[in-house]
Each structure stands twice: as C-alpha cells, then as structure tokens.
Design an enzyme around this catalytic site. Structure first.
Site, PDB file in Angstrom:
ATOM      1  CG  ASP A  21     -53.387  11.039  25.424  1.00 49.07           C
ATOM      2  OD1 ASP A  21     -52.648  11.669  24.628  1.00 49.07           O
ATOM      3  OD2 ASP A  21     -54.130  10.112  25.050  1.00 49.07           O
ATOM      4  CB  THR A  48     -50.648   3.681  25.883  1.00 48.85           C
ATOM      5  OG1 THR A  48     -49.994   4.395  24.849  1.00 48.85           O
ATOM      6  CG2 THR A  48     -49.732   2.596  26.399  1.00 48.85           C
ATOM      7  NE  ARG A 107     -52.147  -5.727  21.049  1.00 48.70           N
ATOM      8  CZ  ARG A 107     -53.472  -5.648  21.084  1.00 48.70           C
ATOM      9  NH1 ARG A 107     -54.093  -5.567  22.252  1.00 48.70           N
ATOM     10  NH2 ARG A 107     -54.174  -5.635  19.970  1.00 48.70           N
ATOM     11  CG  ASP A 131     -57.621  -9.381  29.370  1.00 49.99           C
ATOM     12  OD1 ASP A 131     -57.961 -10.497  29.801  1.00 49.99           O
ATOM     13  OD2 ASP A 131     -58.025  -8.909  28.288  1.00 49.99           O
ATOM     14  CD  GLU A 160     -52.179 -12.126  24.469  1.00 44.19           C
ATOM     15  OE1 GLU A 160     -52.032 -11.674  25.620  1.00 44.19           O
ATOM     16  OE2 GLU A 160     -52.641 -11.457  23.540  1.00 44.19           O
ATOM     17  CG  HIS A 214     -56.179 -10.797  24.804  1.00 45.34           C
ATOM     18  ND1 HIS A 214     -55.104 -10.592  23.969  1.00 45.34           N
ATOM     19  CD2 HIS A 214     -56.981  -9.712  24.632  1.00 45.34           C
ATOM     20  CE1 HIS A 214     -55.257  -9.446  23.316  1.00 45.34           C
ATOM     21  NE2 HIS A 214     -56.389  -8.898  23.711  1.00 45.34           N
ATOM     22  N   GLY A 218     -61.722  -8.004  25.655  1.00 44.74           N
ATOM     23  CA  GLY A 218     -62.341  -7.627  24.391  1.00 44.74           C
ATOM     24  C   GLY A 218     -63.573  -8.460  24.098  1.00 44.74           C
TER      25      GLY A 218
END
Length: 340
Positions: free
Chosen positions: A190, A222, A251, A274, A279, A298, A301
């Site tokens: 990072d 990130t 993403r 994921d 998408e 996805h 979350g």
C-alpha cells in the site's frame, strides 16, 4: 454546520431501492429509526416526483442504500434543510457528489460493517485454497477413493504460507486482523502505508512486484480508481509462483482479466473471483469452466442475516447524529479517493 440539539426529532427519509429497503431495514430497524427521527413512510428512489419533492422539502437526514439516485445540485435545491447522509452500505461514490461536500453535508457509511463478511470470505478462501480443499473434494467425488495422504505435496497446507494483501483498506486491514491467529507470513503493499504503520499492523511492507513474486496467495482489496484500473497487470500475474492463488473481492477491472484467463487456463495459477469484469461474464467465457478458478456471484459482501449489521450501524449513526455526538464512521471528502 449546525449540530443537532436535543429537542424535536429531525425529519428523515429513506433513499434507496424499495427492495433494498425491505431487505436491509427490517421492521425493527425501521421502528428504531422512527423513534429517533420523523421517518417519512415512503422510500424515495426517484427524487423528481411531486411526492418525493414534498418529502424532501423538510428532510434533514437521508438514510441511503443501494439504488439511491445521485445527491446532486438538483436534489439539494429540493432539500434545502438536508444536513446529513447515513449510508447503509459501503461506498458512497455512487450517490454522494461534490455538491454535498460543498454544502457541508455530513456523511456516514456502514463500510466498516460491510468489511466484516468480505474479510471473513477472504480468510476462508485463503485457508481453503491453501489446503487445496476444492481440488481434493472434486477428485474424491470422482474417484470415491482416498489418495495416499503420506504423498501429499509439500505445497499443500497453510503452515508458513505467504499471504500478500494488496491495499490496507478497511477490508484489507480486517483480513490482516483475521490472519493473526494463523501460522502465515503476511506481506502488504500500500503506497500510503509507511514502514512504521506496517509494523503496527504486524505485516511487512513490500513493493507491488515483490508482493506478487513472493505471495503464495495474493488478495486484492484496492478500490477501483482511474489509476488502479488494470493495476494487477499481465507482468504481475506472470510473475506469480506456479500454483499461487489470486483472490479478488474488490472490483473486476482492477485485474487484467485476459492475462488472468491465460494464466489460469494454462494451469500456472489458481484464482478465486467474487467479482469479474463485466460483473457477470458472458456465458461462453472460458473462466466458467476453468478447473483452476472458483467464481462466486459477488456474495462476499453483506447478505442475509449480515444485513442486520448494516442496519444496526446505520441506526447507531443516526442516534449519534441526532444527539449531537457526531458520526463514529464519518466519510471525509479528502479521504474519498482512497475508499472503495
């Protein structure tokens, strides 16, 4: 900004998809919000209707969620009393605009709450892929015979496995926390984390190339920004150890997906995705049938009973704001570029 003071309950409204409101905010959560505020009964998903304009005219607080329209100049003209936004999910990029910051609207997000299940998913995938659970289960189902466990390759297992974490985001930091009880070596890349902070996190800070070259597993956390699009390049993917695992819960566009596809199809690396770009991949995309790749829809979350954590966070933030305490999880304009 004038802080709320004890007295009349502020007027509030929900701004999100009605389906999202039903899923995330159960009756108990709505009742808790209504006890703190005069909560408008309607869920606003279109700010331009006469009914929405009538609600917005008196609204001081918006509780937002997935499907909230942009809070732009037009919205702010319709909501002259708006002072705060409490978001029931993670990123506020999709709806909080410069106009909000310019007015001085206070913003809170449940990103910390949403980071919990993502980090849990990541930890599970790190450990499962290190043990090669998916491959072993597939082979066991096919053969109905147990292989000679004394000939297990020494590349299998999680003892002293090297895990690379890309970005010390809320989720990245949570993953680091969850890895502490395990016998793994954690590397972090990072550019905004110096050596002293890396030491406080209990990790070793490394360069981006080193992270991918040394990691048995590399987990991507990130945010997607113009400068991070395609950050995980063909060269980085090509530098990974044979059999290494690339996990992406951030993403899809952060990765060079073509390069990942080539490496996975060749059997050079493994991947847990994921998120993809797009998408949902085309039906004929080769990653669907690649035995070295696990694709999930996805789901890392918040879902199911995890929505309650988001609702509880939002209710707590509304309570703090209404009492004048200020948000526990504020979103600062100057930090927005670093958030997912």
């Amino acid at each position: 900004m004038t802080e709320p003071t004890p007295g009349p309950r502020p007027r509030a409204a929900l701004a999100m998809s009605p389906d999202v409101a039903s899923a995330v905010l159960d009756p108990e959560s709505r009742a808790a919000l209504d006890a703190l505020c005069h909560l408008a009964p309607a869920v606003l998903e279109d700010f331009t209707t006469p009914a929405a304009r009538a609600v917005l005219a008196d609204t001081e607080l918006l509780v937002t969620g997935w499907g909230c329209p942009p809070l732009d100049d037009d919205l702010l003209r319709a909501a002259p009393r708006l002072r705060a936004v409490v978001h029931t999910a993670g990123s506020v990029r999709g709806h909080v605009t410069d106009a909000c910051w310019d007015r001085g609207v206070e913003v809170s997000s449940a990103a910390a709450a949403n980071a919990v299940p993502v980090a849990e998913y990541t930890l599970a995938m790190i450990l499962l892929t290190g043990k090669r659970v998916l491959e072993s289960a597939r082979e066991y189902r096919a053969t109905r015979t147990r292989a000679d466990w004394l000939h297990t390759p020494r590349t299998v297992g999680n003892h002293r496995r090297t895990v690379g974490v890309l970005s010390a985001s809320l989720i990245g930091r949570r993953v680091i926390d969850l890895l502490r009880p395990h016998d793994v070596d954690v590397l972090l890349h990072d550019p905004y984390v110096d050596e002293a902070e890396a030491a406080r996190l209990g990790v070793r800070g490394v360069g981006l190339a080193e992270l991918f070259r040394l990691g048995d597993t590399v987990s991507v956390h990130t945010p997607l920004l113009p400068e991070t699009r395609g950050l995980v390049s063909r060269d980085l993917i090509g530098s990974m150890k044979p059999g290494a695992v690339l996990i992406n819960t951030a993403r899809g566009a952060v990765l060079d997906q073509d390069a990942l596809t080539d490496a996975a199809l060749a059997g050079r690396i493994r991947a847990v995705l994921d998120v993809t770009d797009p998408e949902v991949l085309p039906h004929d995309h080769p990653l669907w049938d690649c035995e070295h790749v696990l694709i999930t829809p996805h789901l890392a979350g918040s879902q199911g009973n995890e929505w309650r954590r988001l609702a509880e966070t939002a209710v707590s933030e509304v309570a703090r704001w209404a009492s004048g305490e200020g948000f526990l999880h504020p979103v600062r304009r100057e930090r927005l570029a670093f958030l997912a």
